[in-house]
Design a protein around this motif. Structure first.
Motif, PDB file in Angstrom:
ATOM      1  N   ARG A  48       0.828  -1.213   0.000  1.00  0.00           N
ATOM      2  CA  ARG A  48       0.000   0.000   0.000  1.00  0.00           C
ATOM      3  C   ARG A  48       0.856   1.253   0.000  1.00  0.00           C
ATOM      4  NH1 ARG A  48      -2.764  -2.720   4.013  1.00  0.00           N
ATOM      5  NH2 ARG A  48      -1.936  -1.317   5.596  1.00  0.00           N
ATOM      6  N   LEU A  49       1.824   1.311   0.924  1.00  0.00           N
ATOM      7  CA  LEU A  49       2.619   2.535   1.033  1.00  0.00           C
ATOM      8  C   LEU A  49       3.479   2.727  -0.214  1.00  0.00           C
ATOM      9  CD1 LEU A  49       3.242   5.003   2.679  1.00  0.00           C
ATOM     10  CD2 LEU A  49       5.048   3.717   3.830  1.00  0.00           C
ATOM     11  N   GLU A  50       4.052   1.658  -0.738  1.00  0.00           N
ATOM     12  CA  GLU A  50       4.850   1.777  -1.951  1.00  0.00           C
ATOM     13  C   GLU A  50       3.997   2.296  -3.108  1.00  0.00           C
ATOM     14  OE1 GLU A  50       8.277  -0.852  -3.844  1.00  0.00           O
ATOM     15  OE2 GLU A  50       6.298  -1.792  -4.051  1.00  0.00           O
ATOM     16  N   PHE A  51       2.797   1.747  -3.260  1.00  0.00           N
ATOM     17  CA  PHE A  51       1.888   2.182  -4.320  1.00  0.00           C
ATOM     18  C   PHE A  51       1.553   3.676  -4.167  1.00  0.00           C
ATOM     19  CE2 PHE A  51      -2.376   2.799  -6.084  1.00  0.00           C
ATOM     20  CZ  PHE A  51      -2.208   2.292  -7.361  1.00  0.00           C
ATOM     21  N   ALA A  93       2.311  10.288   1.172  1.00  0.00           N
ATOM     22  CA  ALA A  93       1.891   8.891   1.053  1.00  0.00           C
ATOM     23  C   ALA A  93       1.536   8.306   2.416  1.00  0.00           C
ATOM     24  CB  ALA A  93       2.985   8.067   0.386  1.00  0.00           C
ATOM     25  N   VAL A  94       2.312   8.630   3.440  1.00  0.00           N
ATOM     26  CA  VAL A  94       2.025   8.138   4.789  1.00  0.00           C
ATOM     27  C   VAL A  94       0.672   8.676   5.254  1.00  0.00           C
ATOM     28  CG1 VAL A  94       2.743   8.302   7.219  1.00  0.00           C
ATOM     29  CG2 VAL A  94       4.421   7.740   5.445  1.00  0.00           C
ATOM     30  N   GLU A  95       0.414   9.949   5.002  1.00  0.00           N
ATOM     31  CA  GLU A  95      -0.884  10.536   5.351  1.00  0.00           C
ATOM     32  C   GLU A  95      -2.011   9.875   4.561  1.00  0.00           C
ATOM     33  OE1 GLU A  95      -0.301  14.672   4.530  1.00  0.00           O
ATOM     34  OE2 GLU A  95       1.083  14.947   6.215  1.00  0.00           O
ATOM     35  N   ALA A  96      -1.784   9.627   3.292  1.00  0.00           N
ATOM     36  CA  ALA A  96      -2.801   9.005   2.438  1.00  0.00           C
ATOM     37  C   ALA A  96      -3.066   7.562   2.848  1.00  0.00           C
ATOM     38  CB  ALA A  96      -2.369   9.063   0.973  1.00  0.00           C
ATOM     39  N   GLU A  97      -2.035   6.851   3.309  1.00  0.00           N
ATOM     40  CA  GLU A  97      -2.218   5.447   3.694  1.00  0.00           C
ATOM     41  C   GLU A  97      -3.251   5.317   4.800  1.00  0.00           C
ATOM     42  OE1 GLU A  97      -2.012   1.615   5.409  1.00  0.00           O
ATOM     43  OE2 GLU A  97      -1.412   3.426   6.499  1.00  0.00           O
ATOM     44  N   VAL A  98      -3.247   6.246   5.735  1.00  0.00           N
ATOM     45  CA  VAL A  98      -4.222   6.223   6.831  1.00  0.00           C
ATOM     46  C   VAL A  98      -5.635   6.419   6.272  1.00  0.00           C
ATOM     47  CG1 VAL A  98      -4.984   7.400   8.938  1.00  0.00           C
ATOM     48  CG2 VAL A  98      -2.538   7.016   8.525  1.00  0.00           C
ATOM     49  N   ARG A  99      -5.781   7.372   5.362  1.00  0.00           N
ATOM     50  CA  ARG A  99      -7.103   7.677   4.780  1.00  0.00           C
ATOM     51  C   ARG A  99      -7.573   6.612   3.797  1.00  0.00           C
ATOM     52  NH1 ARG A  99      -4.478  12.416   3.769  1.00  0.00           N
ATOM     53  NH2 ARG A  99      -4.526  11.955   1.544  1.00  0.00           N
ATOM     54  N   GLU A 100      -6.627   6.039   3.041  1.00  0.00           N
ATOM     55  CA  GLU A 100      -6.992   5.160   1.932  1.00  0.00           C
ATOM     56  C   GLU A 100      -6.724   3.686   2.202  1.00  0.00           C
ATOM     57  OE1 GLU A 100      -5.638   6.648  -1.915  1.00  0.00           O
ATOM     58  OE2 GLU A 100      -5.288   8.597  -0.972  1.00  0.00           O
TER      59      GLU A 100
END
Length: 109
Positions: A48-51, A93-100
């Motif tokens: 997920r985080l890599e993507f 990306a780290v912020e987005a990982e939590v949301r997505e």
């Protein structure tokens, strides 16, 4: 030679930005084609985080696939510029990982 030195510079930068962003990860691969490997107890976290990071890198104008390829034409200033952009992208990306987390579906062609 030059390509190895630039790759080692990039790999050291990967370790630094992971630490700065607060993500558990480390540079992996060979200096001519390194990548940032994320470590987490959730087995899907790395994908997920890599993507998401790659998505944010594209938004920064950094195109990788999925390794970072070093060429003879890359100078230290190019590596440093890429790392600045990579750090900004990783934060997003780290912020987005939590949301997505529940909606992102990593895939590779």
């Amino acid at each position: 030679g030059h390509i190895r030195l630039m790759g080692e510079r990039l790999m050291a930068g990967f370790d630094r930005i992971a630490l700065e962003v607060g993500v558990e990860g480390h540079a992996a691969g060979l200096p001519v084609a390194p990548f940032l490997k994320f470590v987490h107890s959730d087995p899907g976290f790395h994908a997920r985080l890599e993507f998401l990071w790659h998505r944010e890198l594209y938004r920064e104008g950094v195109f990788i696939s999925p390794r970072w390829l070093i060429s003879y034409s890359h100078k230290a200033s190019d590596i440093d510029e890429a790392l600045d952009k990579a750090g900004r992208a990783l934060r997003r990306a780290v912020e987005a990982e939590v949301r997505e987390r529940d909606s992102v579906k990593p895939f590779w062609w």
